[in-house]
Scaffold this motif. Structure first.
Motif, PDB file in Angstrom:
ATOM      1  N   LEU A 201       8.150   4.373   6.246  1.00  0.00           N
ATOM      2  CA  LEU A 201       7.280   3.368   6.472  1.00  0.00           C
ATOM      3  C   LEU A 201       7.974   1.894   6.744  1.00  0.00           C
ATOM      4  N   LEU A 202       8.896   1.572   6.260  1.00  0.00           N
ATOM      5  CA  LEU A 202       9.622   0.375   6.164  1.00  0.00           C
ATOM      6  C   LEU A 202      10.353   0.562   7.608  1.00  0.00           C
ATOM      7  N   TYR A 203      10.990   1.629   7.651  1.00  0.00           N
ATOM      8  CA  TYR A 203      11.634   1.627   9.138  1.00  0.00           C
ATOM      9  C   TYR A 203      10.811   1.432  10.432  1.00  0.00           C
ATOM     10  N   VAL A 282      15.847  -7.017 -11.626  1.00  0.00           N
ATOM     11  CA  VAL A 282      14.561  -7.320 -10.594  1.00  0.00           C
ATOM     12  C   VAL A 282      13.381  -6.293 -11.116  1.00  0.00           C
ATOM     13  N   HIS A 283      12.091  -7.100 -11.160  1.00  0.00           N
ATOM     14  CA  HIS A 283      10.789  -6.590 -11.469  1.00  0.00           C
ATOM     15  C   HIS A 283      10.520  -5.865 -10.076  1.00  0.00           C
ATOM     16  N   TRP A 284      10.251  -4.615  -9.713  1.00  0.00           N
ATOM     17  CA  TRP A 284      10.156  -3.893  -8.514  1.00  0.00           C
ATOM     18  C   TRP A 284       8.793  -3.514  -8.424  1.00  0.00           C
ATOM     19  N   TYR A 285       8.151  -3.755  -7.183  1.00  0.00           N
ATOM     20  CA  TYR A 285       6.911  -3.314  -6.899  1.00  0.00           C
ATOM     21  C   TYR A 285       6.788  -2.502  -5.431  1.00  0.00           C
ATOM     22  N   THR A 286       6.287  -1.507  -5.595  1.00  0.00           N
ATOM     23  CA  THR A 286       6.117  -0.696  -4.035  1.00  0.00           C
ATOM     24  C   THR A 286       4.951  -1.081  -3.342  1.00  0.00           C
ATOM     25  N   VAL A 287       5.184  -1.309  -2.399  1.00  0.00           N
ATOM     26  CA  VAL A 287       3.802  -1.704  -1.586  1.00  0.00           C
ATOM     27  C   VAL A 287       3.688  -0.754  -0.250  1.00  0.00           C
ATOM     28  N   THR A 288       2.597  -0.846   0.151  1.00  0.00           N
ATOM     29  CA  THR A 288       2.438  -0.142   1.698  1.00  0.00           C
ATOM     30  C   THR A 288       1.520  -1.204   2.499  1.00  0.00           C
ATOM     31  N   PRO A 289       1.631  -0.998   3.909  1.00  0.00           N
ATOM     32  CA  PRO A 289       0.987  -1.851   4.555  1.00  0.00           C
ATOM     33  C   PRO A 289      -0.650  -2.151   4.052  1.00  0.00           C
TER      34      PRO A 289
END
Length: 310
Positions: A201-203, A282-289
């Motif tokens: 997704l990021l790419y 880091v406090h990580w959060y996974t996002v999608t568009p």
């Protein structure tokens, strides 16, 4: 009492700029760019520099403070940013650093000890003469012996950094690597919020961003800088600019240059992600568009709790 500082980090094109604005609006914040390339004037499209419209009235710092032919170091960044943090906190606002230049952000938020040694003009001239008469590889081979870690990071053609690394060793007896590794306690209360996205997704998002940059006039931006004689400057070695030099010299097609830029941007995103995962808490959060706005609301709620505990 230490000042709270929020750092929004993560790979390129993941949504850091947008999140930093939302945090600033929710917590009376002001934003400091955490991108080592956005300090340069006239380098707007290739660095994805925030526009005045996107700022939504939020004050921003560390943008357009250098001309493309001026040097800019991690130590410079540290000095500027620590002053801005004090200034913003002094106005009872929340300093927010947003960007993907990991070493720069880490240096600003922790007590990295950079060499205080002033430049030795005579030694500088001697080293410059070696480059002129023997080429840069003589000095680079010497740096490999005295500071192999730094030698891996400095290209032989980056004469300025090559000379500085040798100067530090010759005048202090310490390596540049040793200097930048010395990290003490943070003088601040840093809170790292990280955004991550599934790799494919990021790419895809990165590729789309490059296409959008081309539509916005990235090639014209690079052509202008090239025509002004900035080809060999530190600023033009950044991703988004160096990829087009072969095209402008007639050595590569435009299509190939765009493909190289997309590839380099994807590789850079991978390195950014690895850096932040390994170097910072880091406090990580996974996002999608599709879920990014909903996830931002979660982040703002979490951040309110974190800052209350500080």
């Amino acid at each position: 009492m230490k000042q709270n500082v929020v750092a929004v980090v993560g790979p390129t094109a993941v949504g850091k700029t947008k999140l930093s604005i939302e945090i600033a609006k929710s917590f009376h914040g002001e934003v400091i760019s955490g991108d080592s390339m956005q300090v340069y004037q006239g380098m707007d499209i290739g660095t994805a520099k925030i526009t005045n419209t996107q700022m939504q009235g939020i004050p921003h710092y560390m943008l357009d403070i250098k001309k493309p032919d001026e040097a800019f170091s991690v130590a410079d960044y540290q000095t500027y940013v620590q002053q801005y943090i004090d200034q913003i906190s002094g106005n009872s606002h929340l300093p927010i650093i947003a960007g993907g230049s990991g070493l720069y952000i880490q240096a600003a938020l922790y007590n990295y000890n950079f060499s205080e040694q002033r430049r030795d003009k005579q030694l500088t001239e001697q080293l410059e003469k070696v480059i002129q008469t023997e080429g840069p590889y003589t000095l680079h081979n010497y740096l490999k012996k005295v500071d192999p870690e730094q030698a891996k990071k400095i290209h032989p053609n980056n004469h300025r950094r090559l000379i500085r690394a040798i100067e530090i060793y010759e005048t202090t007896g310490k390596t540049m690597s040793g200097n930048t590794r010395e990290q003490g306690q943070s003088p601040f209360n840093p809170v790292f919020i990280g955004l991550e996205m599934e790799r494919q997704l990021l790419y895809h998002r990165i590729n789309e961003r490059v296409d959008r940059m081309m539509e916005q006039g990235l090639l014209e931006e690079v052509k202008n800088l090239y025509s002004l004689g900035f080809e060999n400057e530190q600023s033009m070695r950044g991703i988004g600019y160096k990829e087009f030099i072969p095209y402008l010299k007639g050595e590569q097609s435009l299509e190939a240059s765009i493909d190289v830029l997309k590839r380099n941007s994807r590789r850079f995103a991978k390195r950014q992600y690895t850096w932040f995962k390994n170097k910072m808490n880091v406090h990580w959060y996974t996002v999608t568009p599709d879920s990014i706005d909903e996830k931002f609301r979660t982040i703002l709620n979490d951040l309110a709790g974190i800052l209350e505990e500080k």
